[in-house]
Motif scaffolding. Structure first.
Motif, short mmCIF file in Angstrom:
data_model
loop_
_atom_site.label_atom_id
_atom_site.label_comp_id
_atom_site.label_asym_id
_atom_site.label_seq_id
_atom_site.Cartn_x
_atom_site.Cartn_y
_atom_site.Cartn_z
N GLN A 31 0.70 -0.98 -0.15
CA GLN A 31 -0.12 0.12 0.20
C GLN A 31 0.87 0.91 0.04
O GLN A 31 1.49 1.42 0.96
N PRO A 32 0.53 2.33 -1.15
CA PRO A 32 1.37 3.21 -1.16
C PRO A 32 1.02 4.49 0.52
O PRO A 32 0.60 4.03 0.92
N VAL A 33 1.75 4.95 0.73
CA VAL A 33 2.26 5.78 2.18
C VAL A 33 2.01 7.13 1.90
O VAL A 33 3.27 7.10 1.33
N LEU A 34 1.23 8.29 1.93
CA LEU A 34 2.00 9.44 2.28
C LEU A 34 1.35 9.66 3.77
O LEU A 34 0.53 9.68 4.68
N MET A 35 3.11 10.43 4.10
CA MET A 35 2.73 10.54 5.60
C MET A 35 3.49 12.01 5.69
O MET A 35 4.94 12.91 5.34
N ILE A 36 2.49 12.60 6.15
CA ILE A 36 2.50 14.53 6.43
C ILE A 36 2.43 14.71 7.85
O ILE A 36 2.01 14.64 8.72
N SER A 37 3.59 16.19 7.88
CA SER A 37 4.06 15.87 9.19
C SER A 37 3.01 17.57 9.48
O SER A 37 4.24 18.40 8.55
N ILE A 38 3.24 17.65 10.75
CA ILE A 38 2.86 19.40 11.06
C ILE A 38 2.93 19.17 12.25
O ILE A 38 2.27 19.10 13.09
N PRO A 225 -5.22 5.39 -5.47
CA PRO A 225 -7.19 5.43 -4.99
C PRO A 225 -6.40 4.56 -3.53
O PRO A 225 -7.43 4.55 -2.17
N ASP A 226 -5.49 3.22 -3.70
CA ASP A 226 -5.29 2.79 -2.15
C ASP A 226 -4.53 3.46 -1.24
O ASP A 226 -4.21 2.39 -0.64
N ALA A 227 -4.04 4.40 -0.71
CA ALA A 227 -2.38 5.06 -0.62
C ALA A 227 -3.16 5.06 0.80
O ALA A 227 -4.36 5.36 1.41
N ALA A 228 -2.40 4.47 1.74
CA ALA A 228 -2.57 5.02 3.40
C ALA A 228 -2.24 6.70 3.15
O ALA A 228 -0.94 6.63 3.62
N ILE A 229 -2.82 7.11 3.64
CA ILE A 229 -2.61 8.61 4.45
C ILE A 229 -2.44 8.58 6.25
O ILE A 229 -3.16 8.90 6.45
N LEU A 230 -1.33 9.50 6.66
CA LEU A 230 -0.79 9.57 8.06
C LEU A 230 -0.54 10.74 8.23
O LEU A 230 0.17 11.57 7.08
N ILE A 231 -0.94 11.78 8.77
CA ILE A 231 -0.85 12.22 9.71
C ILE A 231 -0.14 12.17 11.00
O ILE A 231 -0.73 12.12 11.97
N ASP A 368 2.14 18.06 27.91
CA ASP A 368 1.24 18.43 26.52
C ASP A 368 2.33 19.06 25.69
O ASP A 368 2.32 19.56 24.98
N MET A 369 3.67 18.05 25.92
CA MET A 369 4.25 18.00 24.81
C MET A 369 4.59 16.48 23.59
O MET A 369 4.60 16.54 22.70
N HIS A 370 3.01 15.91 24.65
CA HIS A 370 2.44 14.85 23.20
C HIS A 370 2.65 14.89 22.01
O HIS A 370 1.55 16.41 22.02
N SER A 371 2.21 14.61 21.32
CA SER A 371 2.25 14.96 19.38
C SER A 371 0.69 14.50 19.00
O SER A 371 0.35 13.03 20.02
N ALA A 372 0.69 14.26 17.47
CA ALA A 372 -0.71 14.02 16.91
C ALA A 372 0.14 12.27 16.00
O ALA A 372 0.72 12.60 15.21
N PHE A 373 -1.69 11.78 15.92
CA PHE A 373 -1.06 10.20 15.54
C PHE A 373 -2.71 10.59 14.52
O PHE A 373 -3.58 10.56 15.33
N PHE A 374 -2.94 10.74 13.04
CA PHE A 374 -3.88 10.61 12.37
C PHE A 374 -4.13 9.27 11.27
O PHE A 374 -2.47 9.61 10.57
N ALA A 375 -4.87 8.93 10.68
CA ALA A 375 -4.29 8.06 9.43
C ALA A 375 -5.81 7.65 9.30
O ALA A 375 -6.91 7.05 9.91
N ALA A 376 -5.74 7.01 7.22
CA ALA A 376 -7.12 7.25 6.79
C ALA A 376 -6.65 6.25 5.39
O ALA A 376 -5.28 6.85 5.40
N GLY A 377 -7.57 5.35 4.31
CA GLY A 377 -7.47 5.15 3.75
C GLY A 377 -7.94 3.39 3.88
O GLY A 377 -8.57 3.02 4.43
#
Length: 419
Positions: A31-38, A225-231, A368-377
């Motif tokens: 599965q292709p992966v697009l990983m986006i860091s904010i 169309p089958d990619a996993a998107i990670l934030i 308050d230092m903890h970070s985030a993770f979201f994934a869809a696909g």
């Protein structure tokens, strides 16, 4: 000041990963992966967007359409370069070699940042993907200069132009179709430093990033169309009003020798505070000099005894063992509202206005230092709350999706598959 939990810190950092947070099997196909860091994205910015007046429909859609963490336990120190490297290696700074935003150079007040990919000592996701014959891409990801493992790599340019980054990524996706693409947005971090987390300026930056991510996802879905998107993100934030210039105290105690003149520099040192942000790492030049170590500890205890200095704790080598930090002698942890300053002479404390991160953080300390993770696909469960995860689980999760090997990553991947 003795650490209140010297033997528990490694336990607090290492997650007891529930079965629901573990990947039970790889997807049926690569599965292709697009990983986006904010950079600097706090989980509550998305989980509690209305409370902060944020209009971020793209990010909020991950809550219903994908899986997400309530919080991500970071690597220490909780700053950009070490955590972005943990995101792509699955290991802590002691293993991957990116110990801080800037290397330890005690005779330089503002050394250059870690930038070169060759400075990373652990295998990365890009390297694993290249070994498997995949095409890789990256835009503005930290510590990727001259990265042979990244086929299409943008490391310089207008890194705060959110729409421009999205356009560049869309072109890269259309023309080169990387199966692994990593993209880093830094403008939220910059505004939060300047004006504090959840300020009007920081919120506006996140709203622009949200729109840019919508453009990115559209381009990725068109190609794959089958990619996993990670934030993902690297750290949280806290407002700060006071900075404590630890090295002025070290100079006053004779541990640093300074040049004369209006802008002194360090000419020699026996012990020094390595700047992080809302914590400091203390290095004794000769840690075998036990008398010097005791002298430094006594100085730190004296500073910590004054509540005005905002020191939450002094943690020695035994207390921080197993946390993946470089082999420093002490960590000075500041309370919320405080950060380390970088002056070498003058007052010990000065006012500060803005936001800070880099605090010493574990599962229970400084959340308050903890970070985030979201994934869809495709193949990723919708509406799944993963609870608390460890940042080291993200790289092996990507590796599972790409069907590549990342043996140095020891924590289990996340269970993202739908039932």
């Amino acid at each position: 000041m003795k650490s209140p939990f010297p033997l528990l810190l490694s336990v607090l950092l290492a997650p007891s990963v529930p079965a629901a947070a573990q990947e039970v099997a790889a997807p049926a196909a690569r599965q292709p992966v697009l990983m986006i860091s904010i950079d600097g994205l706090m989980p509550d910015a998305v989980l509690q967007a209305d409370a902060h007046g944020l209009k971020i429909p793209v990010l909020r859609s991950f809550l219903a359409k994908g899986s997400y963490a309530r919080e991500v336990i970071n690597a220490n120190p909780t700053v950009t370069n070490p955590n972005h490297t943990s995101l792509v290696t699955g290991v802590l700074p002691l293993e991957h070699g990116i110990y801080n935003n800037r290397p330890f150079t005690p005779l330089e007040q503002s050394p250059g940042t870690y930038r070169l990919y060759a400075q990373i000592k652990a295998q990365t996701l890009w390297g694993a993907a290249k070994t498997a014959g995949l095409t890789t891409g990256s835009i503005f990801w930290p510590v990727t200069d001259k990265a042979a493992d990244i086929d299409f790599n943008i490391t310089s340019g207008a890194d705060e132009d959110e729409a421009g980054i999205a356009r560049s990524a869309a072109v890269m996706i259309r023309d080169h179709r990387p199966q692994l693409l990593t993209v880093h947005f830094v403008s939220l971090d910059h505004r939060a430093h300047e004006t504090g987390p959840f300020s009007a300026e920081a919120n506006a930056a996140l709203e622009r990033i949200d729109g840019a991510i919508g453009t990115l996802i559209e381009a990725e879905r068109k190609a794959y169309p089958d990619a996993a998107i990670l934030i993902v993100s690297d750290h949280g934030f806290a407002p700060a009003s006071t900075q404590v210039h630890l090295n002025t105290a070290f100079a006053d105690a004779g541990l640093l020798t300074l040049s004369s003149g209006p802008k002194p520099v360090v000419t020699s040192w026996r012990a020094t505070a390595w700047y992080v942000g809302a914590m400091a790492m203390i290095v004794v030049r000769d840690p075998r000099d036990h008398a010097m170590v005791r002298q430094v500890k006594a100085l730190l205890d004296t500073l910590a005894a004054d509540p005005a200095n905002g020191i939450e704790g002094i943690h020695d080598r035994a207390a921080i063992a197993g946390l993946g930090l470089p082999p420093v002698d002490f960590v000075v942890a500041f309370r919320p509202g405080y950060r380390m300053g970088t002056a070498l002479a003058g007052p010990l404390r000065t006012p500060f206005k803005g936001g800070a991160h880099g605090a010493f953080s574990t599962r229970t300390l400084r959340p308050d230092m903890h970070s985030a993770f979201f994934a869809a696909g495709p193949g990723i469960a919708a509406g799944r709350d993963l609870g608390t995860i460890d940042i080291r689980q993200i790289a092996p999760t990507v590796a599972v999706r790409l069907r590549v090997a990342l043996p140095a990553a020891k924590l289990p991947p996340l269970r993202l598959r739908g039932r």
